[in-house]
Design a protein around this motif. Structure first.
Motif, PDB file in Angstrom:
ATOM      1  N   GLU A  28       5.372  39.867  38.301  1.00 41.84           N
ATOM      2  CA  GLU A  28       5.381  40.531  37.013  1.00 41.84           C
ATOM      3  C   GLU A  28       4.418  41.719  37.012  1.00 41.84           C
ATOM      4  O   GLU A  28       3.367  41.682  37.656  1.00 41.84           O
ATOM      5  CB  GLU A  28       4.987  39.544  35.912  1.00 41.84           C
ATOM      6  CG  GLU A  28       6.025  38.465  35.651  1.00 41.84           C
ATOM      7  CD  GLU A  28       5.706  37.669  34.399  1.00 41.84           C
ATOM      8  OE1 GLU A  28       4.917  38.168  33.568  1.00 41.84           O
ATOM      9  OE2 GLU A  28       6.231  36.546  34.267  1.00 41.84           O
ATOM     10  N   THR A  36      -0.003  48.470  33.843  1.00 43.36           N
ATOM     11  CA  THR A  36       1.234  49.168  34.195  1.00 43.36           C
ATOM     12  C   THR A  36       2.236  49.105  33.054  1.00 43.36           C
ATOM     13  O   THR A  36       2.927  50.086  32.762  1.00 43.36           O
ATOM     14  CB  THR A  36       1.836  48.550  35.474  1.00 43.36           C
ATOM     15  OG1 THR A  36       0.859  48.582  36.518  1.00 43.36           O
ATOM     16  CG2 THR A  36       3.065  49.306  35.918  1.00 43.36           C
ATOM     17  N   GLN A  37       2.336  47.949  32.381  1.00 36.09           N
ATOM     18  CA  GLN A  37       3.235  47.852  31.245  1.00 36.09           C
ATOM     19  C   GLN A  37       2.852  48.825  30.134  1.00 36.09           C
ATOM     20  O   GLN A  37       3.716  49.466  29.516  1.00 36.09           O
ATOM     21  CB  GLN A  37       3.230  46.413  30.703  1.00 36.09           C
ATOM     22  CG  GLN A  37       3.863  45.400  31.644  1.00 36.09           C
ATOM     23  CD  GLN A  37       4.019  44.043  30.996  1.00 36.09           C
ATOM     24  OE1 GLN A  37       4.288  43.951  29.802  1.00 36.09           O
ATOM     25  NE2 GLN A  37       3.853  42.983  31.780  1.00 36.09           N
ATOM     26  N   LEU A  75       9.637  44.322  28.362  1.00 39.29           N
ATOM     27  CA  LEU A  75       9.936  44.234  29.794  1.00 39.29           C
ATOM     28  C   LEU A  75      10.310  42.795  30.140  1.00 39.29           C
ATOM     29  O   LEU A  75       9.569  41.862  29.842  1.00 39.29           O
ATOM     30  CB  LEU A  75       8.735  44.673  30.626  1.00 39.29           C
ATOM     31  CG  LEU A  75       8.403  46.168  30.563  1.00 39.29           C
ATOM     32  CD1 LEU A  75       7.051  46.444  31.193  1.00 39.29           C
ATOM     33  CD2 LEU A  75       9.482  46.976  31.259  1.00 39.29           C
ATOM     34  N   HIS A 119      11.081  40.386  33.225  1.00 41.26           N
ATOM     35  CA  HIS A 119      10.921  40.307  34.680  1.00 41.26           C
ATOM     36  C   HIS A 119      11.974  39.392  35.292  1.00 41.26           C
ATOM     37  O   HIS A 119      12.192  38.264  34.846  1.00 41.26           O
ATOM     38  CB  HIS A 119       9.520  39.777  35.018  1.00 41.26           C
ATOM     39  CG  HIS A 119       9.345  39.442  36.466  1.00 41.26           C
ATOM     40  ND1 HIS A 119       9.103  38.163  36.911  1.00 41.26           N
ATOM     41  CD2 HIS A 119       9.394  40.230  37.574  1.00 41.26           C
ATOM     42  CE1 HIS A 119       9.001  38.174  38.218  1.00 41.26           C
ATOM     43  NE2 HIS A 119       9.172  39.404  38.650  1.00 41.26           N
TER      44      HIS A 119
END
Length: 617
Positions: free
Chosen positions: A462, A467-468, A488, A490
């Motif tokens: 994940e 980064t998200q 998001l 995964h």
């Protein structure tokens, strides 16, 4: 002490035989009953025997192919072959050529019938996978010979003594010797050779045949010894047996044939005791030769496994002591999988771990040096294959610098008239980490709700929170909507390893659960493609890796209806007796359709996205 004392009817040996028979409660009447019962059991006209033989062969064959020990034990308990085998031992002990020929003919015909029936069943089965129960009967060794010797002895004793109370010996002997399963392995091997693989099929048949021959010779030998010790062929017994033969059609026919061809006189006797013992001892010695070779190979394999376990313990200890933590004591990595193998004095270590900081070449060299020192080897003889799965965020400064060069997409307000075309244009060059593949996306919006972008991405792990957050900021920038949301989802890109037993391609219940997860992902995401990598040990069957790939492919195709063009095989995993499955986004030519046909819940096929987000490995 005179030589006569060593004769078969000598004083000392004769006293021992009388004592042994008396201790077991085997008197003259019981000896006569044993002889006649065993002679009756070697009858070719016994319909019940042939039905038992066919049913036992069917049960054993299905149990072997289903890998069911319980079903195989059921076939063992039927055990129809014990009758003619014990008859062969009695014939050798008593020198009875008539009984020997009848028992030999019945035994040969029984083996042929069981093998042919097993071949037919295997030919009708829709699957012919090598199971654990089949493989376990293809490599007999000396230990199997001793099991058969002991079982034959107790079987002969159990059938000779008077029955008192509940009979417990015979079922145990039937299970221990297991005559029918190895014979059906021969049939399975021949069926496999005819339909799929001649080389492997004949190898399996040869192994099963050797195990059956081992049981046959050993039981016959020990039965002969026990019946000799019981002195079952006393004159009174022989007299009654000769009288019985006059009324038994098969015995009359065999005796007449022997006289006609001048093989024997009316008595139907054969050779002395030493000659008869030698006639069964020679096959026993010949069988012991390949069995001893198999036992020596088993010893080498056990030694190698112990050595590999020791290497694995040392490798783990060194890693935990020197490389698992950062200087400040925080956990730097933990081992996900560790495999050690040795070939030609070269130690190979496969290590997969999760880490927050990548290991430098110097650290890797130091690890191999410490391993070599602990094992008393040179560093050159230790090879390391290190797979690192990053768990920390990337360098945000580099990502931000790259983002400045990204041209801002048109705003959602400007593209209101052609909303979905604008959405596709905005997300077409979305930047993601190198290890991430965009599977598909959805855009959800409403009159009173902010735009929500749902991205399904494929990755080994994940994405971390940093980064998200960066991707979410990028989405808001592209949509020119500060209130836009990002979700998001995964999807794991690799599954496994799926472990197999040696020379096996059958799937365990745990493996099926894992394949069900993969099947659900493939159904939900039609643009995903599965790559299967299977490996085999050097000592395994030549085609076992391909059979493992086929077993996985067939499972996905049959249960989840996954098309064959969405499944492919790649090179091996590097991990012995295992398979890895990796999902990838298939190449797409643009299936999003025109903007007028899109809806808020439409999921276009999105091949891939170039990445500027680079998380720290």
């Amino acid at each position: 002490m005179s030589n006569s004392e060593f004769k078969i009817d000598g004083l000392y040996l004769g006293k021992f035989r009388d004592w042994f028979a008396t201790s077991l409660g085997v008197g003259p009447e019981r000896k006569e009953a044993i002889y006649l019962d065993i002679s009756h059991s070697a009858s070719l006209r016994d319909l019940a025997y042939w039905l038992q033989l066919l049913f036992a062969a069917g049960v054993a064959t299905l149990g072997l192919t289903l890998n069911s020990p319980a079903v195989i034990i059921g076939a063992m308990l039927i055990s129809p072959l014990m009758g003619p085998i014990l008859a062969s031992g009695l014939a050798l002990a008593a020198g009875d050529l008539v009984l020997g020929l009848r028992a030999g003919a019945m035994l040969a015909l029984s083996c042929l019938t069981a093998i042919v029936f097993s071949v037919l069943l295997v030919g009708l089965l829709p699957f012919k996978e090598m199971t654990n129960e089949i493989a376990a009967r293809t490599q007999p060794n000396t230990l199997d010979l001793f099991v058969a010797l002991f079982s034959g002895a107790i079987g002969s004793i159990a059938i000779s003594k008077e029955v008192k109370g509940v009979v417990t010996s015979i079922p145990g002997v039937a299970i221990a010797v297991a005559l029918m399963p190895p014979l059906c392995v021969v049939g399975y091997g021949i069926g496999l050779a005819i339909s799929l693989d001649a080389v492997e099929g004949l190898r399996v048949a040869r192994g099963g045949g050797l195990l059956f021959l081992t049981n046959l010779v050993a039981i016959t030998f020990t039965a002969m010894v026990v019946f000799l010790a019981l002195h079952i062929d006393i004159p009174s017994v022989k007299k009654h047996v000769r009288e019985w033969r006059h009324s038994h059609e098969e015995s009359r026919w065999v005796r007449a044939a022997l006289v006609r061809f001048r093989i024997s006189d009316q008595s139907g006797n054969i050779g002395g005791v030493p000659a008869r013992l030698l006639s069964i001892a020679i096959p026993l010695i010949l069988v012991a030769i390949p069995l001893t070779q198999s036992l020596n190979q088993l010893k080498r394999e056990v030694y190698q496994q112990r050595t590999e376990n020791r290497f694995r313990r040392v490798a783990t200890d060194v890693w935990q002591q020197s490389f698992a933590r950062l200087p400040n004591g925080e956990i730097r990595s933990y081992v996900d999988q560790l495999t050690v193998s040795e070939l030609n004095n070269q130690l190979s270590v496969y290590l997969r771990l999760f880490t927050s900081k990548p290991y430098t070449p110097t650290e890797r060299q130091e690890w191999t040096r410490q391993i070599a020192a602990r094992l008393g080897r040179s560093p050159e003889s230790v090879g390391l294959q290190l797979i690192e799965i990053p768990t920390a965020s990337g360098e945000l400064t580099a990502i931000a610098r790259d983002e400045k060069r990204v041209q801002a997409p048109p705003t959602v307000a400007e593209l209101r008239a052609n909303f979905w075309q604008g959405v596709e244009s905005a997300l077409r060059d979305l930047r993601l980490p190198p290890s991430v593949q965009l599977v598909n996306y959805r855009v959800v919006t409403g009159s009173a709700e902010p735009v929500e972008v749902v991205l399904n991405y494929l990755c080994d792990h994940e994405l971390d929170a940093d980064t998200q957050a960066l991707i979410a900021e990028d989405i808001r920038t592209r949509f020119s909507d500060p209130a836009a949301k990002l979700s998001l989802v995964h999807l794991a890109s690799s599954f496994g390893p799926i472990q197999f037993n040696r020379n096996q391609a059958s799937l365990s219940s745990t493996s099926m659960i894992l394949l069900d997860q993969i099947g659900q992902l493939l159904i939900a995401n039609p643009n995903l493609h599965a790559e299967i990598a299977a490996s085999a040990e050097g000592r395994e069957l030549a085609a076992i890796a391909d059979l493992r790939v086929k077993a996985i492919s067939d499972y996905l195709a049959q249960k989840w209806q996954i098309a064959s063009d969405r499944i492919s095989a790649v090179s091996g995993t590097g991990i012995s007796r295992s398979a890895l499955i990796r999902l990838k986004v298939a190449d797409a030519s643009g299936n999003a359709g025109s903007a007028a046909k899109l809806s808020p819940t439409h999921t276009p096929q999105f091949a891939s996205a170039q990445s500027a987000v680079t998380p720290q490995p």
